[in-house]
Write a protein that holds these residues in place. Structure first.
Motif, mmCIF file in Angstrom:
data_model
loop_
_atom_site.group_PDB
_atom_site.id
_atom_site.type_symbol
_atom_site.label_atom_id
_atom_site.label_comp_id
_atom_site.label_asym_id
_atom_site.label_seq_id
_atom_site.Cartn_x
_atom_site.Cartn_y
_atom_site.Cartn_z
ATOM 1 N N THR A 133 0.650 -1.189 -0.144
ATOM 2 C CA THR A 133 0.138 0.076 0.107
ATOM 3 C C THR A 133 1.022 1.271 -0.082
ATOM 4 O O THR A 133 2.063 1.065 0.266
ATOM 5 C CB THR A 133 -0.887 -0.115 1.266
ATOM 6 N N PRO A 134 0.490 2.569 -0.319
ATOM 7 C CA PRO A 134 1.129 3.596 -0.107
ATOM 8 C C PRO A 134 1.827 3.867 1.061
ATOM 9 O O PRO A 134 1.097 3.728 2.010
ATOM 10 C CB PRO A 134 0.050 4.634 -0.695
ATOM 11 N N PHE A 135 3.134 4.424 0.830
ATOM 12 C CA PHE A 135 3.798 4.669 2.040
ATOM 13 C C PHE A 135 4.231 6.312 2.047
ATOM 14 O O PHE A 135 5.208 6.449 1.560
ATOM 15 C CB PHE A 135 5.144 3.761 2.389
ATOM 16 N N PRO A 136 3.609 6.964 2.444
ATOM 17 C CA PRO A 136 3.824 8.582 2.103
ATOM 18 C C PRO A 136 4.776 9.135 2.769
ATOM 19 O O PRO A 136 5.596 9.965 2.232
ATOM 20 C CB PRO A 136 2.237 9.165 2.556
ATOM 21 N N LEU A 137 5.290 8.662 4.024
ATOM 22 C CA LEU A 137 6.228 8.936 4.909
ATOM 23 C C LEU A 137 7.645 8.079 4.647
ATOM 24 O O LEU A 137 8.577 8.505 5.121
ATOM 25 C CB LEU A 137 5.989 9.140 6.307
ATOM 26 N N LEU A 138 7.478 7.141 3.977
ATOM 27 C CA LEU A 138 8.570 6.270 3.685
ATOM 28 C C LEU A 138 9.943 6.985 3.128
ATOM 29 O O LEU A 138 9.966 7.730 2.016
ATOM 30 C CB LEU A 138 8.487 5.012 2.664
ATOM 31 N N GLN A 139 10.944 6.929 3.902
ATOM 32 C CA GLN A 139 12.396 7.553 3.656
ATOM 33 C C GLN A 139 13.548 6.727 3.312
ATOM 34 O O GLN A 139 14.538 6.874 2.392
ATOM 35 C CB GLN A 139 12.743 8.789 4.511
ATOM 36 N N HIS A 140 13.538 5.243 4.135
ATOM 37 C CA HIS A 140 14.473 4.527 3.812
ATOM 38 C C HIS A 140 13.872 3.025 3.664
ATOM 39 O O HIS A 140 12.961 2.761 4.434
ATOM 40 C CB HIS A 140 15.207 4.355 5.256
ATOM 41 N N LEU A 141 14.424 2.458 2.712
ATOM 42 C CA LEU A 141 13.974 1.181 2.023
ATOM 43 C C LEU A 141 15.177 0.307 1.834
ATOM 44 O O LEU A 141 16.108 0.495 1.357
ATOM 45 C CB LEU A 141 13.196 1.304 0.771
ATOM 46 N N ALA A 142 14.944 -0.830 2.607
ATOM 47 C CA ALA A 142 15.920 -2.066 2.390
ATOM 48 C C ALA A 142 15.222 -3.354 2.151
ATOM 49 O O ALA A 142 14.450 -3.695 2.686
ATOM 50 C CB ALA A 142 16.739 -2.134 3.608
ATOM 51 N N THR A 143 15.627 -3.928 0.788
ATOM 52 C CA THR A 143 14.743 -5.053 0.403
ATOM 53 C C THR A 143 15.868 -5.782 -0.510
ATOM 54 O O THR A 143 16.756 -5.440 -0.713
ATOM 55 C CB THR A 143 13.624 -4.799 -0.272
#
Length: 505
Positions: free
Chosen positions: A208-218
């Motif tokens: 789903t949308p993550f409007p505040l997401l700044q750091h992503l590790a995947t």
């Protein structure tokens, strides 16, 4: 008729003992009972008197304790909260454990529990391991993880959240858990998804949308594209496995400053730098056997990059980074390539991470570095490295040295200790050709040879020990440790406490 007395004389007959059970008269028995009652009453009086004395002592002790002032309990809540926040791990990923913060803090006393529960930022980070694989695959119910996540983030209130989800196999994460994670999407600022690609693809309803997401590790998955589209504020991306970077560079990510990827081509390397103008930190690797430089390629200048990690020097042929101050080269690098890169970039590299090659060492081209990390130095090369660093003209601004040795035996030669002391002694002295003195030195050993006792690895002679102790007294931050079963064990000095690496500016 005569009667014969077979018994003979009466004195010769056996004595006959007859026992009579005679009951005491009632009067005597009543007197005995009264005596026992009086005795017990007296014992009770003695015990009651002792009890009263103990109560008085307890009251006096409580009164004295009430007058005792515990400074830690008199701190303002704001100060205690800030101290509690410093108890969290520096990497920011909090794994629930009763022996570490924040769960440990709520067990100390009632006051600390109240302060910890009222500090929402203590509960804003959570890293969950969902399921385990022991012997054979099992499918436990993840109801416990759901309850933990719900309780944890309820305490975080409206704070931005950091969530790590490590799923060993997809079947262990129920749709209920994923739906619960989705319910916090509007608050999640840091998201770490550790799962296999085929598992990630099954989680499309979860994206789903993550409007505040700044750091992503995947890890590798084409579905990351959908996640990035719904995250306009993304600043840091860590792709732990292979990823189709053409899908990434097509995204509009104006705030992206940190990017870590694995396999990359020359064309994609340049495309990443062009398409993300705010990029300041880049970590990437390439296959040196299949890597090729485009024909008639001219180095391109990218002024914003300040930190660059790569596994070789070939990528440096393509670019110039005038503001680069952190450089890491993982494997063998060609001196002419690196020297040409530094010359055309005119950069001031202050932090260098590089392996040591005794027969091909060219650290002298880095005249401005203050922090040096040697990522790989065999035991047989330690003596050469110490001798090399003793040069008065080499690395004149060097203040911090860390050396990592993968394996070392327990019979280091005395010449190596002598070379170490001489290097430290030279580096600690003021010299007209140097702009700084050495302030910090570390040796970290990754492993030891089988059968060796780690406590016997570091054994300098008596004179060398005295000389090193003198350097410590003079202010040198010195330490040697070994990595033993995943734990860094200090070897020398005995009071050495592991400190974090210096922060990159």
């Amino acid at each position: 008729m005569s009667i014969q007395n077979d018994g003979g004389h009466p004195s010769d007959r056996p004595a006959v003992s007859i026992s009579f059970s005679l009951k005491l008269p009632a009067q005597e028995r009543r007197q005995g009972v009264k005596s026992q009652i009086a005795l017990h009453k007296k014992s009770i009086e003695v015990l009651e008197k002792e009890h009263e004395e103990l109560e008085k002592e307890r009251e006096e002790l409580e009164k004295d304790l009430s007058l005792v002032v515990y400074p830690v309990l008199t701190l303002p809540v704001e100060i205690s909260s800030r101290i509690f926040l410093h108890c969290l791990p520096s990497h920011g990923r909090v794994t629930p454990s009763p022996t570490t913060a924040p769960l440990l803090l709520v067990q100390i006393c009632r006051h600390w529990r109240e302060v910890a529960l009222s500090t929402s930022r203590l509960w804003s980070s959570l890293y969950l391991y969902v399921g385990t694989i022991l012997g054979r695959r099992t499918v436990p119910v993840d109801l416990q993880e759901q309850n933990l996540l719900r309780t944890w983030f309820a305490r975080a209130k409206g704070s931005p959240l950091s969530l790590g989800l490590d799923i060993q196999c997809y079947e262990m994460a129920s749709p209920a858990l994923l739906d619960l994670v989705s319910s916090y999407a509007s608050q999640i600022q840091h998201l770490d998804l550790h799962m296999q690609p085929e598992q990630f693809q099954k989680l499309r309803p979860f994206l789903t949308p993550f409007p505040l997401l700044q750091h992503l590790a995947t890890i590798h998955s084409e579905d990351v594209q959908n996640l990035l589209i719904a995250s306009p504020l993304i600043r840091e991306i860590r792709l732990l496995c292979d990823y189709k970077l053409d899908l990434l560079v097509d995204q509009s990510l104006p705030f992206l400053t940190h990017l870590e990827v694995n396999t990359i081509t020359a064309e994609m390397f340049l495309a990443v730098l062009r398409n993300f103008p705010a990029l300041s930190h880049l970590k990437c690797s390439y296959d040196p056997h299949s890597f090729s430089i485009p024909d008639a390629s001219t180095p391109i200048t990218f002024p914003h990059l300040s930190s660059f990690h790569t596994n070789g020097s070939s990528l440096l042929r393509l670019v110039a980074f005038p503001n680069l101050c952190f450089l890491e080269i993982g494997y063998s690098a060609q001196r002419d390539v690196v020297q040409n890169f530094i010359s055309r970039s005119s950069c001031t590299i202050r932090y260098l991470v590089i392996p040591f090659e005794p027969h091909n060492c060219w650290l002298g081209i880095f005249t401005s570095i203050s922090v040096l990390e040697v990522t790989e130095c065999p035991e047989i090369a330690l003596w050469s490295l110490f001798g090399y660093l003793s040069s008065p003209t080499l690395l004149p601004r060097l203040t911090d040295i860390s050396i990592y040795s993968r394996s070392i035996s327990s019979n280091i030669k005395s010449d190596c200790y002598d070379a170490l002391f001489k290097m430290l002694h030279h580096r600690r002295r003021r010299h007209p050709l140097r702009a700084a003195i050495l302030r910090r030195f570390r040796i970290r050993i990754s492993s030891i040879n089988y059968g060796d006792n780690y406590s016997q690895i570091w054994r300098p002679g008596h004179l060398t020990t005295l000389a090193l102790e003198q350097l410590l007294e003079d202010g040198l931050d010195f330490g040697v440790c070994v990595l033993w079963k995943g734990v860094e064990i200090p070897l020398w000095p005995a009071t050495y406490v592991l400190e974090p690496e210096p922060n990159f500016p």
